[in-house]
Design an enzyme around this catalytic site. Structure first.
Site: not given
Ligand code: ADP
Length: 548
Positions: A188, A333, A445, A450
């Site tokens: 990640t 993940e 917040k 929210w």
């Molecule tokens: P990182 O390693 O930066 O977490 P990831 O690709 O695993 O990279 O990121 C996942 C996160 O990206 C998700 O938990 C969410 O917050 C955000 N995300 C992914 N796709 C979308 C989407 N279509 N709209 C909004 N948020 C998204």
């Protein structure tokens, strides 16, 4: 006692995908725009042969099952050959994101205990610098041909990828082993704390590739020409290198050439029909295409995910260019696919505006993943499209544990254990359409209520003068936090703070309208192309709101 089925049960191995593509779509092209600058033409048969040679070469270098073969590389045929050659021979392909800080790359490579590091020439200066710090790497392999090897380098014993392959026969039978064996690792981005490794298995990868290709997901077929803009160094390019093998389609890889002009020329030249990437990529491509009055002739649909796709971008792709946008959500993940927004039969009968609202959501889960939204006590919330809660998931390609971490990240929902908390906040409607309202750490917040930063950003993005917008929480003495709009203007556009704030009138509840606007030259992005709101928040921590 239960009656057992009488079916063959070959393990679900990644090598079986490549064997299938080689046997049934051998002549179908794999085209790569390479770091060397040329446009290289190969096909599934050739990539399969070179993947077997790569497997033999890794074995000759002393790699044993379970050893990690790391890559720092763009999308290209050699990267595909390492994907398949390593995983196929029971090694583990560890894709490292080259956009991370060098210290993070070193940390990740040491944490994963990489044994071999293969890299594109672009990253030679980086690897020269960090090589002495990589404690477990025994071999450094430059992913190029003999003719392009540097005359001198600071890396002793630097190997040439093409030479290594040419020394092997390619007469190699892919081994059979347990489908739960690790196939690849992706870390990640570590926006908070050190990055953590997600370890995918052959089984999870093959099941994910099947599901990703389904019509309600990415809808891949042999008639497609797929160009993944999403990098192969992050979450296996959303599974496309595997799904493409399942359907046996033409595959086009852009290498480091990701600017609007290069991409447009590759889309047109290779007749690309389908692509996938994060919203920021499409910003660049759309700007180029619009500025030059161009049209796509074969590009028909794209998956956009990784961060929220601004509705204005979706609209422009659909209405100006006739490109179907499939909004998708997932995470490292989750291999990464979780949900995609595709309309059901009933919804196709709804008025256009309502359909559009649904398409802007992150969509429904595909089989293989389940989801729920929960409150802080782990109780599930109703699917009414209004109640928002913490989004949790489970499924065949969701991690159960991080690499090198013993403790389980999983939690219980209504007393049932085994759910992965995503860190996202979402609503789910009665049709199962999920909408991300925020990452839990980005929610604003305000006086106990929210406010969704994504909603506010989407509105700003619809303003013609706005190139990119982020909304972050700014400290407020009375309300705790209030939204602050951070804007990058389009080149040559003029717009004032007052005009932007007035733009929110009638588009959102009055109390949710940002308190202030700041104009910046650039919004920082993470290595995976997401806006770095944490950094912005630090930057504007002491910003004095006019309402304070
Ligand atoms: P990182 O390693 O930066 O977490 P990831 O690709 O695993 O990279 O990121 C996942 C996160 O990206 C998700 O938990 C969410 O917050 C955000 N995300 C992914 N796709 C979308 C989407 N279509 N709209 C909004 N948020 C998204």
């Amino acid at each position: 006692m239960a009656l057992m089925g009488r079916m063959m049960s070959d393990p679900l191995l990644i090598s079986s995908l490549l064997k299938h593509a080689e046997r049934h779509s051998g002549e179908t092209e794999i085209v790569s725009k390479r770091v060397e600058g040329d446009l290289h033409r190969s096909n599934w048969r050739e990539v399969a042969r070179r993947s077997r040679q790569a497997a033999q070469a890794f074995a000759r270098l002393g790699c044993e099952p379970g050893d990690r073969v790391a890559t720092l590389a763009w999308n290209g045929h050699r990267h595909m050959e390492i994907y398949y050659g390593s995983s196929g021979s029971a090694l583990v392909c560890h894709t490292i994101n080259p956009r991370l800080f060098p210290e993070q790359i070193v940390w990740i490579a040491n944490d994963a205990q990489d044994r071999v590091l293969c890299f594109d020439a672009t990253f030679l200066p980086l690897v020269e610098k960090i090589a002495p710090l990589l404690k477990t790497v025994k071999h450094f392999v430059l992913m190029t041909s003999r003719a392009h090897m540097p005359a001198s380098t600071g890396i002793p014993g630097l190997l040439c990828f093409d030479d290594l392959l040419d020394a092997e026969t390619g007469n190699y039978v892919w081994p059979q082993f347990d489908e739960n064996t690790a196939s690849s690792i992706c870390y990640t981005s570590g926006t908070t704390g050190n990055p953590k490794g997600a370890v995918y298995s052959h089984r999870s990868t093959v099941l994910h590739a099947y599901a990703a290709a389904l019509p309600d997901a990415m809808d891949c077929s042999s008639r497609d020409v797929i160009l993944p803009v999403v990098p192969m160094f992050h979450v296996n390019a959303w599974g496309l290198p595997y799904s493409a093998a399942i359907v046996g389609c033409k595959f086009v890889l852009p290498g480091p050439h990701l600017d609007g002009k290069s991409l447009f020329e590759l889309f047109e030249g290779e007749k690309v029909s389908f692509s996938a990437g994060v919203p920021t990529v499409w910003l660049g491509l759309l700007n180029y295409v619009k500025a030059n009055n161009l049209k796509f002739s074969t590009f028909k649909r794209t998956v956009i995910g990784g961060s929220a796709c601004p509705p204005a971008m979706m609209k422009s792709l659909q209405e100006d260019f006739g490109i179907e946008v499939i909004h998708a959500w997932g995470m490292t993940e989750m291999s990464p696919l979780g949900t995609l927004s595709k309309l059901t039969t009933r919804q196709l009968g709804l008025p256009h505006e309502q359909q559009q609202r649904l398409l802007e959501k992150q969509g429904r889960v595909i089989y293989g993943v389940d989801m729920a939204i929960i409150d802080d006590d782990g109780r599930s919330l109703p699917w009414d499209g209004v109640s928002s809660g913490n989004l949790v998931v489970r499924g065949h390609w969701v991690i159960a544990r991080y690499f090198n971490h013993d403790e389980s990240p999983l939690i219980s929902v209504d007393g049932e254990p085994g759910w992965f908390p995503t860190g996202d906040v979402a609503t789910i409607d009665a049709d199962g359409f999920m909408q991300i309202t925020d990452r839990s750490k980005d929610v604003i917040k305000s006086g106990g209520e929210w406010i969704s930063s994504i909603d506010l950003e989407n509105i700003a993005m619809a303003h013609p003068a706005v190139h990119e917008a982020a909304v972050i929480a700014a400290r407020h003495p009375k309300w705790d936090e209030r939204p602050l709009l951070v804007v990058v203007k389009k080149p040559d556009a003029t717009v004032t703070r007052e005009e932007l704030l007035a733009f929110y009138d009638g588009r959102i509840a009055k109390w949710q309208i940002p308190d202030d606007v700041v104009f910046v030259a650039e919004i920082p992005h993470t290595a995976t192309g997401k806006m770095q709101k944490l950094k912005l928040r630090d930057q504007f921590l002491s910003h004095k709101l006019p309402t304070a």
